[in-house]
Scaffold this motif. Structure first.
Motif, mmCIF file in Angstrom:
data_model
loop_
_atom_site.group_PDB
_atom_site.id
_atom_site.type_symbol
_atom_site.label_atom_id
_atom_site.label_comp_id
_atom_site.label_asym_id
_atom_site.label_seq_id
_atom_site.Cartn_x
_atom_site.Cartn_y
_atom_site.Cartn_z
ATOM 1 N N LEU A 95 2.054 -76.058 -80.659
ATOM 2 C CA LEU A 95 2.679 -74.930 -81.352
ATOM 3 C C LEU A 95 3.171 -73.894 -80.351
ATOM 4 C CD1 LEU A 95 3.371 -73.457 -83.978
ATOM 5 C CD2 LEU A 95 1.050 -72.502 -83.973
ATOM 6 N N GLY A 96 2.386 -73.662 -79.289
ATOM 7 C CA GLY A 96 2.806 -72.714 -78.265
ATOM 8 C C GLY A 96 4.054 -73.158 -77.530
ATOM 9 N N VAL A 97 4.134 -74.445 -77.181
ATOM 10 C CA VAL A 97 5.310 -74.971 -76.466
ATOM 11 C C VAL A 97 6.557 -74.875 -77.338
ATOM 12 C CG1 VAL A 97 6.348 -77.048 -75.490
ATOM 13 C CG2 VAL A 97 3.976 -76.478 -74.952
ATOM 14 N N ILE A 98 6.422 -75.241 -78.609
ATOM 15 C CA ILE A 98 7.572 -75.181 -79.524
ATOM 16 C C ILE A 98 8.028 -73.741 -79.704
ATOM 17 C CG2 ILE A 98 8.349 -75.628 -81.884
ATOM 18 C CD1 ILE A 98 6.447 -77.996 -81.966
ATOM 19 N N TYR A 99 7.061 -72.817 -79.850
ATOM 20 C CA TYR A 99 7.430 -71.413 -80.030
ATOM 21 C C TYR A 99 8.126 -70.873 -78.791
ATOM 22 C CZ TYR A 99 7.195 -66.479 -81.158
ATOM 23 O OH TYR A 99 7.543 -65.183 -81.407
ATOM 24 N N PHE A 100 7.627 -71.233 -77.610
ATOM 25 C CA PHE A 100 8.256 -70.760 -76.379
ATOM 26 C C PHE A 100 9.706 -71.245 -76.288
ATOM 27 C CE2 PHE A 100 9.500 -71.931 -72.045
ATOM 28 C CZ PHE A 100 9.582 -70.674 -71.476
ATOM 29 N N ILE A 114 -8.481 -79.649 -81.773
ATOM 30 C CA ILE A 114 -7.248 -78.939 -82.151
ATOM 31 C C ILE A 114 -6.559 -78.303 -80.946
ATOM 32 C CG2 ILE A 114 -8.111 -78.459 -84.469
ATOM 33 C CD1 ILE A 114 -8.704 -75.619 -83.540
ATOM 34 N N THR A 115 -7.103 -78.519 -79.748
ATOM 35 C CA THR A 115 -6.478 -77.943 -78.550
ATOM 36 C C THR A 115 -5.043 -78.392 -78.403
ATOM 37 O OG1 THR A 115 -8.629 -77.890 -77.443
ATOM 38 C CG2 THR A 115 -6.673 -77.705 -76.055
#
Length: 531
Positions: free
Chosen positions: A335-340, A328-329
């Motif tokens: 998800l982190g890239v999209i949120y940023f 799941i890494t």
């Protein structure tokens, strides 16, 4: 894991989803800037008038009384004012063609400055009329002047402030005379450009107005935030120093999770410092250089992203229950890239240029992805916590289970406080549509910064580097192993399972036999048996 704990975490998961939705509703509210730009803006019909909202801001009373002296840069030091710069009105060609070339005044546009407490003085309410502009009948009665906005100043000729600009002949454009209006009373001020002549329909306004407080160009709502960011910079610095000392002291026992926590602390320090210097520059110059603002916005977006990822990987048991995130890494990083990207876009549009020009539709379009991603983070965090607590309870890792229970309780308390604060924030904005409580509005954004700091502080306390790093670190666990430390922590409070008790019994017997041989008791027993 017990059913009670499972249902508790499930309720928190659902609650997290609602927080994301509330965050979306809460984020629609915008903040005005101190410099208002007008670029061919149109007037809106209202009653028998046409108006354009030129801006609104909380202004403190001037600290220096008297006429401006010295150079332009120092003449208004300590004063609060609204300055009109290069404001022009352009009417349509059809409207201009109808006018007489030799006539001096062929159209009137008025700039009205009113303190929100005096809003009832604008319009004909005092003469039992719903009209905003003076009608022929009211003009004949001597209540007002024809084609002008009705103002009942109650004997005060200065306020509400009226500044008039006339079109001349058949000119299409009229320029407002540069003017500076000094503010002598603290309050929330509104600026409206209005005209009453129907023939001016289609008129556009261009230019800008500058709003200044005695201490600088920062808007009244944003002024206290500069001091707040200064204090938060010191708070992050203190936390960073304490963490660094622990980090150096036990550097041989540092785990990968400690590096992630260090990164979040460093990002928090940079974020607060950059926002402080950005606000300080804005306050002194009245402008927001793109370079400094982009750095501050980007650091804020990175810190928000990394903070959420830290909460997520901690909830998954990274470094405690599992050595890696496994398959799941990639999902976590995605998800982190999209949120940023979503957070960066929203922050850039909010802080670059004029904040007050940030339309509701544009903000709705950018806030929605951020709110939905926040909801995804909250759901994933509490879902992962539920699984981690269940694994720890099955493995009887009591020390680690106690650690995660403390973390879950802290996170649950923060969720409940967030829900209560969002409710208060929605109530605050709904009960104060005209921003009369602007002097304490800064507390609302400051709360979220303080809450994020407290959560980070909790994580630093729970996962602080120590001389016993393996206590909470991941270790290979099999079905036949048991947690002796957990047993020692809870032996007085719970009954041991039968399999664990049998193992302890076997170990005690081995120890007693060894002791007998050591002290010579074993030989006596053997002789007794022979007899």
């Amino acid at each position: 894991m017990s059913n009670r704990s499972h249902y508790f975490v499930s309720d928190l998961t659902q609650l997290g989803f609602y927080i994301g939705l509330l965050f979306f509703c809460n984020s629609i509210i915008s903040i005005n800037a101190s410099i208002h730009q007008y670029s061919s803006e149109s007037f809106i019909p209202q009653s028998n008038s046409f108006f354009f909202h030129g801006g609104s801001e909380g202004l403190y009373a001037s600290k220096v009384v008297g006429k401006p002296t010295g150079s332009e840069e120092t003449s208004y030091t300590g004063k609060s004012f609204i300055r009109f710069e290069s404001v022009t009105f352009r009417r349509t060609k059809e409207s201009a063609a109808k006018q007489n070339e030799m006539q001096q005044k062929t159209g009137l546009v008025e700039a009205i400055i009113v303190e929100v407490r005096d809003r009832e003085k604008i319009g004909g309410s005092f003469i039992k009329s719903d009209e905003l502009c003076c009608t022929p009948d009211l003009a004949k009665a001597g209540s007002c002047r024809r084609a002008e906005v009705i103002i009942n100043n109650g004997g005060d000729r200065e306020w509400p402030k009226r500044i008039q600009t006339f079109f001349e002949g058949n000119n299409e454009e009229a320029s407002m005379v540069p003017n500076t209006v000094e503010i002598s009373s603290t309050g929330m001020y509104y600026l409206y450009f209005m005209f009453c002549d129907p023939e001016l329909k289609g008129t556009l306004i261009s230019g800008r107005t500058v709003w200044r407080n005695p201490e600088g160009y920062l808007p009244g709502k944003m002024g206290p935030l500069m001091t707040f960011y200064g204090f938060m910079s010191l708070a992050y610095l203190v936390l960073g120093l304490v963490w660094f000392l622990q980090f150096v002291r036990f550097w041989k026992d540092i785990s990968q999770l400690h590096y992630h926590i260090t990164a979040v602390i460093a990002l928090g320090m940079c974020e607060m410092a950059l926002w402080y210097f950005e606000y300080a520059n804005f306050n002194s110059t009245g402008s927001r250089p793109m370079g400094i603002t982009i750095w501050a916005v980007t650091s804020s977006a990175i810190k928000k992203t990394v903070s959420r990822l830290l909460l997520l990987v901690v909830s998954m048991g990274y470094g405690v229950v599992k050595p890696t995130l496994g398959g799941i890494t990639s999902k976590v990083l995605l998800l982190g890239v999209i949120y940023f990207a979503a957070s960066e876009a929203l922050e850039l549009v909010e802080h670059l240029g004029n904040i007050n020009d940030f339309s509701g539709k544009a903000k709705l379009f950018l806030v929605l992805p951020v709110a939905l991603l926040d909801a995804c983070f909250i759901l994933w965090i509490f879902s992962s916590l539920s699984k981690t607590l269940e694994k720890l309870q099955m493995r009887r890792s009591m020390a680690k289970l106690e650690l995660y229970r403390k973390f879950t309780n802290s996170l649950a308390i923060s969720v409940l406080i967030s829900v209560a604060w969002i409710g208060y924030e929605l109530y605050f904005n709904a009960s104060d549509p005209l921003s009369e409580l602007w002097q304490r509005a800064w507390i609302i954004p400051a709360f979220w910064t303080v809450l994020a700091y407290i959560l980070l502080l909790v994580i630093c306390v729970l996962w602080a580097p120590s001389q016993n790093p393996t206590r909470f670190a991941y270790s290979e666990e099999t079905g036949d192993e048991f947690d002796e430390e957990g047993i020692s922590l809870t032996a007085s409070a719970m009954k041991l399972p039968s399999d664990v008790a049998s193992k302890l019994d076997i170990r005690e017997r081995k120890i007693s036999v060894a002791a007998e041989h050591v002290f010579g008791l074993g030989e006596d027993l053997e002789e007794d048996k022979r007899e």
